[in-house]
Each structure stands twice: as C-alpha cells, then as structure tokens.
Write an enzyme that holds these catalytic residues in place. Structure first.
Site, mmCIF file in Angstrom:
data_model
loop_
_atom_site.group_PDB
_atom_site.id
_atom_site.type_symbol
_atom_site.label_atom_id
_atom_site.label_comp_id
_atom_site.label_asym_id
_atom_site.label_seq_id
_atom_site.Cartn_x
_atom_site.Cartn_y
_atom_site.Cartn_z
ATOM 1 N N GLY A 249 0.759 -1.305 0.005
ATOM 2 C CA GLY A 249 0.130 0.053 0.117
ATOM 3 C C GLY A 249 0.708 1.254 0.116
ATOM 4 O O GLY A 249 0.116 2.290 0.059
ATOM 5 N N THR B 280 4.261 -0.220 -6.764
ATOM 6 C CA THR B 280 3.810 -0.531 -7.917
ATOM 7 C C THR B 280 3.748 0.759 -8.804
ATOM 8 O O THR B 280 4.422 0.539 -10.010
ATOM 9 C CB THR B 280 2.445 -1.404 -7.907
ATOM 10 O OG1 THR B 280 2.714 -2.699 -7.592
ATOM 11 C CG2 THR B 280 2.029 -1.701 -9.472
ATOM 12 N N SER B 281 2.815 1.779 -8.417
ATOM 13 C CA SER B 281 2.802 2.742 -9.262
ATOM 14 C C SER B 281 4.062 3.432 -9.351
ATOM 15 O O SER B 281 4.457 4.240 -10.375
ATOM 16 C CB SER B 281 1.825 3.968 -8.492
ATOM 17 O OG SER B 281 2.023 4.014 -7.292
ATOM 18 N N ASP C 53 4.471 -9.302 -7.170
ATOM 19 C CA ASP C 53 3.793 -8.965 -6.155
ATOM 20 C C ASP C 53 2.383 -9.819 -6.213
ATOM 21 O O ASP C 53 1.685 -9.914 -7.051
ATOM 22 C CB ASP C 53 3.379 -7.608 -5.909
ATOM 23 C CG ASP C 53 2.767 -6.880 -4.662
ATOM 24 O OD1 ASP C 53 2.483 -8.014 -3.989
ATOM 25 O OD2 ASP C 53 2.862 -5.549 -4.678
ATOM 26 N N THR D 58 -4.673 -1.606 -2.531
ATOM 27 C CA THR D 58 -3.814 -2.773 -2.099
ATOM 28 C C THR D 58 -4.292 -3.409 -0.629
ATOM 29 O O THR D 58 -4.381 -4.730 -0.558
ATOM 30 C CB THR D 58 -2.248 -2.211 -2.194
ATOM 31 O OG1 THR D 58 -2.120 -2.061 -3.678
ATOM 32 C CG2 THR D 58 -1.405 -3.436 -1.421
#
Length: 587
Positions: free
Chosen positions: A29, A33-34, A56, A506
């Site tokens: 969170g 990823t971003s 992930d 997430t």
C-alpha cells in the site's frame, strides 16, 4: 517546505543509480507498484529499452496499464520500448507445491499429504516460488543484452535470500527431524537449480548490476518496515539502496491537512539513522488515481489537482454497529486482524472500551509494548490489559526447539534449524502459543486481541496435529491450551474476527486474501472496518477531497466482500486515547 525535507530531493529517474536491475520493495500500500511503473515509463520515454516485471501477489499491473498481461511479457501500447510481465506468485506457488507433493499422492496417507500441503501454503512458499520465477531473468544473459534496464516490482526478503544461500543437505535434516521446522520444507522443490540461485543472489548483491529502491510513506509503520528491509538485505550483501518517500503532503489548506502534514513531519524526523544515510527522494501526494498512462506519466512531475465536486457527507455504518453486535451475541474472543499500520491496536482498544462500557469484563492484549496500550487506554476497573512480548516468546520457543535438536544433530544441521527459526512462520507459532494461554481465560472475560496469528498458522498447526496422530511422531510439546484453542476459535458463537483495512486498492485486496485464509481455517470473519476514511472526514482541502472521492469504489468493494457487515472510521489525526477513542465509534 519543512526543514526535514532539506536532505530529500524530488524523485527524478535521471538521479537514480541506473544499474541493469532495479528492484522496488516496500510495505503493502505504499505505492511501490505505481512508482515502479512511473519509473519504467519515464525510462522508456527517454529511449531506453525497458522490461518491468511484477512478482507481487497483490499486483494490480493489469489495472494500472489497462492491459491484459502474461508472465512472458507484453508490449504496452502508447509506450514505445516498454515490455511488462506479470508473474502470478499464487499460481507459481501452487505449481511449485504440486511439484513437491504430487509424487507422493496415493503413496502416503491423506493426513500426511495434507500436512505437506499446509507446510507449503505460507508466504515463504509464495516468495520462494516468485524468486524461482524471476531468478531466470536476473541470470539470463540474453535478456540482459536485450534490455537496457530490467525493473522488478517487489524484491525478495533477506530471509528468503539467506535460505537460498544454504547448502543442499537440508533434505536429510527434514527427513530425520522431529522438531517441526516451519519453513525449511518450503525449499523441497529446488534441487537442480542451486547454481541459478547462487548466481541470482550474487547479481543482487553486486552494486554494479543492482539497485534496491525502498519505497515508503512518511508514516511511522512503513518507515519502520523500510528500515527492517534495509537492514535485512544489507546483511546478505544488497547494499546499493535508495529510499523514495511517496505521498508526501507538501502544503496544508484545512485543519485535517495541517494535522496530516504535521504527523508526516514527525515521522520523518524519527527516521532511523540507517535510512537517513540513504540517498532519499520524495514524490508528493497526488490527487489523481494512479492508473492509465497519462496519470503514470504525470506522477513524477505534475502537481495538478483533479477538479472534483465538493465531497458530500455520505451515510456510512459506524463502528458502534459492530461493538453492539459483539456484545449482543456475547462473543468471548475478538481479534482485530489486518496488515501492519492499518490501525488494529487503536481499534482493538476502542472495541474493548465500548464493550466495557456495555458492562463486559474485558481483557485487552496486544503484541505492542504494554506501555503503548496504557498510552491508548488508561486503567479501568473492568478492563485488564497485557501484552505478549514477541521477542521473549520467540526466544523461549527457539531455545526449546534447539535444545531438542541438539540431542540428535551435529553443528552443520543445527545451522539449518537456526536459519529456519528466523522465519516469520516461527514467530507466528511462538506467539500463537502465548495467545492460546490468553484464550483459555475467555470463559471468565471477553478477550480482545490485537495482532492475531494468521489463518495459515492455524491451518499449519491443525494439519501438524493430524500428521502427528497419523505417523506417531511429534514436533515438540503441544500445550493443553493449544489443543483447546482451535475448537474455541472455530466456534462462531465464541469467537469473532474484525478485519481492518484502508479504503485503498492494495490494503483491500490484502484484507480479502486474509479473509480467504481465515475461511480456509474455518474461522468466522464476518466483520470488516474501513479505517482512516477521508470520505467520512468532511475535509475541505482540494487535494484531500479529490482523494476522498476515490475511496467510494473501495468502500463499496468492502461492502460487497463483507456482505454489508462493515463499518467506516473517519480519518482522525488527533491523539486518540482514553475516552477520546469513543470518537471512533460514530462516523
């Protein structure tokens, strides 16, 4: 901008050490990823040929790129030079588990097979299976020649890498041992690839080849997790590290945003010496949802705030709905469960306080230090408070296992035991025994437990008991309280689980996996709490209002997953303790 930001700089890919392999890791969170996607796009836009790989389990790469992905790699429309691969670690773990267990089906009794499957059902197996998948990429010379940079979303932990560095003699140890090691069995499918793994670990620890980027948020819990990961990876030679602080609020426009700003500054001021020594970048909090190419391209450079209609206060169920149901149904054991940092301790204390106000005798316990609980909740006649010292319980358990192992094993074999006992699984089992003693008193008082053992641990211990009965061997002494525990936890009239999450993608996905895990373990988990909701806060800050509007989707998802048995707690940065906790009971 605050003086605490003087040692940070805005994140720019040109400033990052651009090694062949770049790993992004961090607590669920935090935005790794971003951040990995935005970095990959920026590098590809600059003319570099890039491959981005996610390992992930909670990966949302397909949503981020709005493209169906495979584990082989897909070219992304609109981003020349970018190929993205999305490994499914859960599927890889299933296939890995089957490769180990399959040869024994029909040859060994079903309880033995069940035990083997549960030994291979934990997070360690997922991690090893993921490493098994991407190790080929980090050792593939053709791939290294084809791409300028290969980026990974989620790096292996230090524990996994240490395990993979061990010699291969552990199989004899597993065949002969009766101590019940928690994770070494996860390695049972790795024969024949030791050289590949050794090369992979070597490349990871080579600063000329690999950069490890720790992604965090400017909050206490994610920063502590980043510090732990940094230390763990440094110990096995992965020292080329950088830190990105994501979602930093750089200005405030109302009371709530000012409180968040101040809280972030305090967290950054308390950052460990280890993290302070790293080259550190920051990415400001963005108002827009980080999905789609335009937003990912904007993430590192564009401070715009998406225009939103004023967020109207919506009718949301309150935490008091849950506490009254727990009281009316006379639940005797109540767990708050969820990923670290979502507010389990505060919500456990609030539930305990409200149940006590409704006339129950309550025992509130946590794995946080006892002093922390007393800061949250002052002494009350009908609330007993305690804490489980994880380090103490772990030490006691380790000493017990090693003492038994020394009776039959030499020093070389003991090394495998000692490594296994460093695993998260071992800590869960050690703490599990302490929880069992507490739950034994639930007939006399309502036991509210913050930070409970996972469903995997419950399944593992249950399967282990069956295994022992079947083949008449033991993994150590099983206290009577543990033997009584599982039936109590599986009694929906006796025990309830409250799953805690944030209204973000997430954390909601991770909470869903926890719910599935508990269902597998036959543990009732009807209730969910969405904590720290901006939508419920009434904020007037434009950026926070834009963020609040995006919460609706995830609150609806929680409503669906919980079958409408949920509550929402407003974002609150005030010092929540004592009777102030009652503020959380109403939206």
């Amino acid at each position: 901008m605050d003086k605490k930001l003087n040692n940070m700089q805005p994140f720019n890919v040109e400033l990052l050490p651009l090694t062949k392999y770049i790993f992004f890791t961090g607590k669920g969170g935090v935005g790794k990823t971003s951040t990995a996607c935005a970095t990959a796009i920026a590098l590809a836009d600059s003319g570099k040929k890039i491959m981005l790989i996610s390992t992930d389990p909670a990966s949302n790469l397909q949503d981020v790129f709005e493209t169906e992905l495979t584990n082989k790699g897909v070219e992304i429309d609109g981003v020349r030079n970018l190929v993205v691969a999305n490994f499914d670690p859960e599927q890889a773990a299933f296939e890995y588990k089957e490769s180990v267990v399959g040869p024994y089906r029909g040859k060994l009794p079903n309880p033995v097979i069940q035990n083997m499957e549960e030994q291979l059902s934990g997070s360690c197996t997922v991690e090893i299976a993921a490493f098994n998948e991407f190790s080929d990429f980090i050792t593939d010379e053709d791939k290294a020649d084809e791409y300028d940079h290969i980026l990974f979303d989620t790096a292996p932990t230090g524990h996994t890498l240490r395990m993979l560095q061990l010699p291969s003699a552990w199989r004899d140890f597993m065949d002969e041992s009766t101590h019940g090691a928690s994770c070494l069995g996860q390695l049972s499918g790795l024969e024949g690839k030791q050289q590949v793994y050794q090369s992979a670990v070597s490349n990871l620890s080579n600063p000329e080849l690999t950069t490890l980027v720790l992604v965090t948020r400017p909050e206490m819990s994610p920063l502590k997790e980043a510090d732990r990961a940094s230390k763990e990876l440094e110990q096995i030679g992965v020292k080329n590290q950088a830190l990105i602080v994501n979602a930093l609020l750089t200005q405030a426009n109302d009371t709530l945003s000012q409180s968040i700003y101040d809280k972030q500054q305090v967290a950054l001021g308390d950052m460990s010496n280890r993290l302070q020594k790293l080259t550190t970048y920051y990415i400001p909090l963005r108002s827009y949802n980080l999905g789609g190419l335009s937003h990912l391209r904007a993430m590192l450079t564009d401070d715009r705030v998406d225009q939103q209609s004023p967020v109207e206060k919506v009718d949301l169920p309150s935490l008091s709905t849950i506490t009254h149901h727990l009281n009316e149904t006379n639940k005797r054991v109540i767990f708050t469960m969820g990923k670290g940092g979502v507010g389990k301790t505060t919500l456990a204390a609030t539930i305990a306080l409200d149940l006590a106000d409704q006339g129950k005798n309550v025992h509130l316990t946590t794995t946080d230090p006892a002093s922390h609980l007393h800061h949250v909740l002052d002494d009350r006649s009908n609330i007993r408070m305690s804490y489980i010292d994880e380090e103490k319980e772990l030490k006691t358990y380790r000493e017990s296992v090693l003492a038994k192992a020394r009776e039959t094993m030499g020093e070389d074999d003991l090394a495998y035991i000692e490594e296994d006992l460093r695993s998260p699984c071992t800590q869960e089992i050690a703490v599990f025994r302490a929880f069992a003693e507490l739950v034994d008193h639930s007939d006399e008082e309502v036991v509210v437990i913050d930070t409970a053992p996972t469903g995997h641990t419950l399944l593992l211990l249950d399967a282990t008991e069956s295994y022992h009965r079947e083949i008449e061997r033991t993994s150590g002494d099983t206290p009577p309280s543990v033997q009584r525990l599982l039936p109590k936890l599986r009694d929906p009239d006796h025990t309830a689980v409250v799953i805690v999450t944030y209204p973000e993608q997430t954390p909601v996905y991770e909470a869903g996996r926890l719910a599935d895990d508990l269902t597998r373990a036959k543990i009732d988990n009807k209730w969910w709490v969405v904590n720290a909701s901006l939508l419920a806060s009434g904020t007037t800050d434009p950026l926070l209002q834009a963020k609040a509007s995006q919460e609706r989707k995830w609150i609806e998802e929680v409503k669906r997953k919980s079958d409408n048995r949920y509550a929402v707690v407003s974002y609150d940065t005030t010092e929540l303790n004592g009777d102030h906790l009652k503020n959380l009971l109403t939206v």
